[in-house]
Design an enzyme around this catalytic site. Structure first.
Site, PDB file in Angstrom:
ATOM      1  N   LYS A  50      62.048  43.482 113.444  1.00 19.86           N
ATOM      2  CA  LYS A  50      61.650  42.277 114.167  1.00 19.86           C
ATOM      3  C   LYS A  50      60.149  42.281 114.464  1.00 19.86           C
ATOM      4  O   LYS A  50      59.472  41.258 114.308  1.00 19.86           O
ATOM      5  CB  LYS A  50      62.449  42.165 115.465  1.00 19.86           C
ATOM      6  CG  LYS A  50      63.950  41.996 115.249  1.00 19.86           C
ATOM      7  CD  LYS A  50      64.745  42.163 116.537  1.00 19.86           C
ATOM      8  CE  LYS A  50      66.239  42.091 116.262  1.00 19.86           C
ATOM      9  NZ  LYS A  50      67.073  42.347 117.459  1.00 19.86           N
ATOM     10  N   GLN A  94      67.830  43.903 123.150  1.00 15.96           N
ATOM     11  CA  GLN A  94      68.440  44.677 122.074  1.00 15.96           C
ATOM     12  C   GLN A  94      69.713  45.355 122.593  1.00 15.96           C
ATOM     13  O   GLN A  94      69.690  46.082 123.579  1.00 15.96           O
ATOM     14  CB  GLN A  94      67.460  45.723 121.553  1.00 15.96           C
ATOM     15  CG  GLN A  94      67.972  46.518 120.363  1.00 15.96           C
ATOM     16  CD  GLN A  94      68.126  45.651 119.135  1.00 15.96           C
ATOM     17  OE1 GLN A  94      67.258  44.832 118.816  1.00 15.96           O
ATOM     18  NE2 GLN A  94      69.237  45.808 118.426  1.00 15.96           N
ATOM     19  N   ASP A 119      67.814  34.668 120.957  1.00 16.90           N
ATOM     20  CA  ASP A 119      68.990  35.239 120.308  1.00 16.90           C
ATOM     21  C   ASP A 119      70.202  34.337 120.453  1.00 16.90           C
ATOM     22  O   ASP A 119      71.210  34.522 119.764  1.00 16.90           O
ATOM     23  CB  ASP A 119      69.322  36.613 120.908  1.00 16.90           C
ATOM     24  CG  ASP A 119      68.792  37.757 120.066  1.00 16.90           C
ATOM     25  OD1 ASP A 119      68.615  37.546 118.843  1.00 16.90           O
ATOM     26  OD2 ASP A 119      68.567  38.851 120.604  1.00 16.90           O
TER      27      ASP A 119
END
Length: 830
Positions: A50, A94, A119
């Site tokens: 990322k 994460q 996300d």
């Protein structure tokens, strides 16, 4: 590949099996934050992908890593910090959270602000997706990437049979919703589904995210089906160095012979997921910019509906429900960690906010003063609040008011105009008038501690031998509480306050030696008692304009201004195009002079405009009208038109305008109007004000109309703030003490000369010898007259100003001469 998706420009599409190539551009200024707990190898790998993708396209990526020992509260606090940072457009948590402490993953995930949830994993975004609000939510990156891949095949989703294997919140469930709202007929399968092969065989579009290596066989597929494999699994392979290889949930060798399109693993969905993450970040920034105006708050204001006849101040205040203080704090750019709530409508602002904003340019700085106060009231606080409302709610610029807290008195601190009046008030009025956030109580407790410490010291020394007691303390130096409030108002940090408290002279020994709080070894306790009092208190006006209410030094015995810290924080929050309206208590010759020569010297801040408040009836009193007492009915001489009396009183306005102009700034006169004022009277005051040097003179009706009644004043202030200016001080600090006193008396009061009585002469000699001659002067004088006699109105001239004594407030950092019979609190002999 990423930027082509963001721009919608595809340079060249190869087969999925061989990868995809796209155009690249740069997105400098965008920022995404990747939040990690622990140090898992797989998480590190995903995060590195990322970060690399963001770097390649010019998106700033911050990697915030907390240790495995982090607690859930620590994680939630850090997420809130990122949520509130306007420079971060996307926040990724994460998973999994690798901590040795219990973590509620759902709670942590939902702590991300929905507008930054790139996300797409918060319950709010998931809920919007499930009900079809696709344009008002973030779609999880893997399902969104799958839809992009399907669209690249040229296959129309509408009307097709789609099968999704897996029901996770990250892939399966949102994939089902996306296909459904794209008009496919969707079947979701999972580990309990019977005859899975038959279900797969009917699929025109198959999306697999079950987490089982090569579970879907090629023979299950419908001929020509579009197959999206989201699985990542490791199986043994002796040909690999590590003995493992990565495969998907679909048996690729057999499936590619039957599928029309199929994604490889690795290299298929993974890169597209990262691409969608970057796209969501850009989308977040675009949404932010739709409502964001550089330097402008996204603040809501209350629309007033003034009633006639006008109700009492209390009734008006009780007719409005203030917004929560947390909401107001967010609107003006404060972070949650910088705000300490006192209920729902008050808060302390931590000084860390000033450190965070130190590089932010200051806004425009306005000081509101007035003619010498009369018992009928001139309304400088009301004007301060009305002007702030006009600038913010009506002229649409960031605006902050800074006023003093009402002093506690015989009426429990309820002083009407001390917190404004009419439709220009601080609300809730009871909270600001009474204890507020207990700053006054902290000062009184600290003052009592000093007195008790001295009493204990005297008692202890009185029991000792003559040899020991020859230097013992014999009396207090004066009003400790008054100086402590002055210290609080002039401090620029907690450390500065502590240093000022340490050098306060609170008593004298038998030999005349000054005794400081540091000598009494109580500085640490004093600083502890006042550590919260140094933080400005945040409240709001009736229209929802932010207000700092902080400290209450009195102008007749101290500097009479609200705190430096309140002004400093407000100036940073409003930004370079905004305005901070601060008040100087009392007449221009007193509170304003101390504002410039004491407060501005301590703060280093230089105002842009002076606003001079006057009233028609106040000028009539100064023009020779009959005496009136506070709270009594207004005599007919003040309610009826009397241009002769008013013109005589305008000589006082002229004198105060000369005082204001002496500091080199443009001056605007605000005529605080009353219903009894006539057009001829208002016209006369405006004419006389301009002849006396005012840049503009503006009648205002903010008491009756709120900010709408001060719009013309706000516009005049905006024009004045653009005029080049250079602020001056009235005197040089290096001048002798008596010369500084004389400069103030002659320039501000119109005195012919000053007379230093013997006690004052002795103090001049003493302080000069002690090296204190370069301190500024804070005249302790009545605020009811330009002279030392409170009964003398108008413009007394040629009088001799008597100085009976001079005290040193070393903590506050000034010398204060006692003028006439003014009292600063009795000296207590022990």
């Amino acid at each position: 590949f990423v930027l082509s998706l963001l721009c919608g420009r595809i340079a060249d599409i190869q087969t999925w099996e061989h990868g995809t190539c796209f155009l690249f551009v740069n997105y400098t200024g965008l920022c995404v934050c990747v939040f990690q707990v622990g140090d898992r190898d797989d998480s590190n790998l995903y995060i590195s992908m990322k970060l690399k993708a963001a770097a390649e396209i010019g998106i700033n990526a911050n990697h915030v890593r907390l240790p495995k020992t982090a607690t859930e509260d620590e994680v939630l606090r850090r997420i809130v910090e990122v949520n509130e940072n306007p420079e971060v457009h996307g926040l990724i948590v994460q998973l999994p959270l690798d901590s040795i402490n219990p973590m509620d993953t759902e709670k942590v995930t939902n702590a991300v602000a929905p507008e930054k949830d790139v996300d797409g994993l918060t319950s709010i975004n998931a809920g919007k997706l499930s009900r079809g609000d696709l344009q008002d939510c973030f779609i999880p990156c893997t399902p969104k990437g799958c839809m992009k891949l399907i669209s690249q095949t040229g296959t129309s989703v509408a009307g097709k049979n789609a099968v999704v294997i897996g029901r996770s919140k990250i892939v399966g469930a949102p994939m089902h919703d996306l296909l459904l709202w794209s008009h496919a007929t969707v079947t979701t399968c999972h580990s309990k589904t019977t005859d899975l092969a038959a279900q797969v065989g009917r699929a025109d579009i198959l999306v697999v995210g079950a987490g089982k290596a090569e579970m879907v066989k090629g023979e299950w597929l419908k001929e020509g089906a579009v197959v999206i494999d989201c699985g990542i699994n490791h199986i043994p392979d002796n040909s690999k160095d590590n003995g493992m290889r990565v495969v998907g949930d679909v048996h690729y060798p057999s499936a590619k012979e039957k599928a029309g399109f199929i994604t490889p693993v690795p290299g298929g969905v993974g890169p597209m997921t990262v691409a969608m993450l970057m796209e969501n970040t850009v989308q977040s920034a675009k949404r932010f910019l739709k409502t964001y105006q550089p330097g402008k708050w996204n603040i809501s204001y209350t629309k007033l509906k003034p009633q006639k006849p006008q109700p009492s101040d209390t009734a008006i205040a009780h007719s409005f429900t203030p917004k929560t203080i947390g909401r107001l704090a967010r609107e003006v750019g404060l972070f949650s960690e910088e705000v300490e709530h006192y209920g729902t409508t008050r808060a302390k602002v931590r000084l860390e906010a000033l450190n965070r904003l130190k590089t932010q340019p200051d806004g425009k700085y306005l000081v509101v003063t007035g003619i010498t106060p009369t018992p009928l009231g001139e309304g400088t606080t009301t004007t301060t609040l009305g002007l702030a409302q006009a600038l913010g709610a009506h002229l649409h610029v960031n605006s902050f008011a800074c006023v003093r807290q009402p002093s506690q008195g015989s009426n429990f601190g309820v002083k009407g105009g001390a917190v404004g009046g009419g439709y220009s008030q601080v609300i809730p009025m009871e909270e600001v008038s009474l204890h507020l956030t207990s700053d006054t109580q902290a000062v009184m407790a600290a003052s009592s501690l000093v007195v008790d410490t001295i009493n204990a010291r005297v008692l202890s020394e009185s029991t000792q031998s003559d040899k020991v007691i020859k230097n013992n303390i014999i009396f207090l130096s004066g009003s400790v509480a008054s100086e402590m409030m002055a210290v609080l108002a002039l401090s620029t940090s907690l450390g500065d306050m502590t240093r000022r408290l340490a050098r306060m002279v609170v008593a004298y020994s038998r030999k005349g030696k000054p005794v400081t709080t540091e000598d009494l070894v109580c500085v640490g306790v004093l600083a502890t008692l006042m550590r919260d009092a140094v933080k400005p208190s945040l409240m709001q006006t009736m229209e929802g304009t932010p207000v700092f209410v902080h400290t209450c030094p009195l102008s007749d015995i101290a500097q009479g201004n609200s705190s430096i810290l309140a002004d400093q924080i407000a100036l940073k929050l409003v930004g370079p195009e905004g305005f901070v309206v601060t008040e100087a208590e009392g007449g221009a010759e007193l509170g304003m002079e101390k504002f410039f020569d004491i407060k501005c010297r301590s703060s280093g801040l230089h105002p842009d405009v002076v606003v001079m408040v006057a009233t028609v009836h106040g000028l009539k009193i100064h023009g020779g009208g009959p005496a009136v007492t506070a709270g009594s009915a207004m005599p007919k001489e003040y309610s009826a038109e009397n241009l002769t009396l008013l013109e005589n009183g305008c000589s006082h306005l002229k004198r105060q305008l000369e005082n204001a102009r002496a500091f080199g700034l443009p001056v605007i006169v605000a005529i605080n109007t009353f219903s009894t004022d006539t057009d001829a009277e208002l016209g006369l005051v405006c004419e006389q004000a301009k002849l006396a040097g005012a840049l503009e003179a503006v009648p205002c009706s903010h008491w009756a109309e709120g900010g709408a009644g001060a719009v013309a004043l706000g516009q005049a202030v905006q024009r004045a703030a653009e005029i080049p200016h250079q602020m001056n001080f009235l005197y040089d600090l290096e001048m002798p003490i008596d010369d500084k006193i004389r400069a103030i008396a002659k320039s501000m009061y119109g005195a012919g000369d000053v007379e230093l009585l013997p006690q004052a002469q002795q103090k001049v000699a003493l302080f000069s010898k002690q090296g204190l001659g370069n301190l500024p002067i804070c005249m302790a004088k009545t605020h009811l007259s330009l002279s030392h006699d409170p009964e003398r109105k108008g413009v007394p001239t040629g009088f001799t100003l008597p100085i009976r004594d001079i005290h040193a407030n070393l903590g506050a950092g000034f010398l204060y001469p006692l003028v006439g019979t003014v009292s600063t609190g009795a000296v207590t002999h022990l």
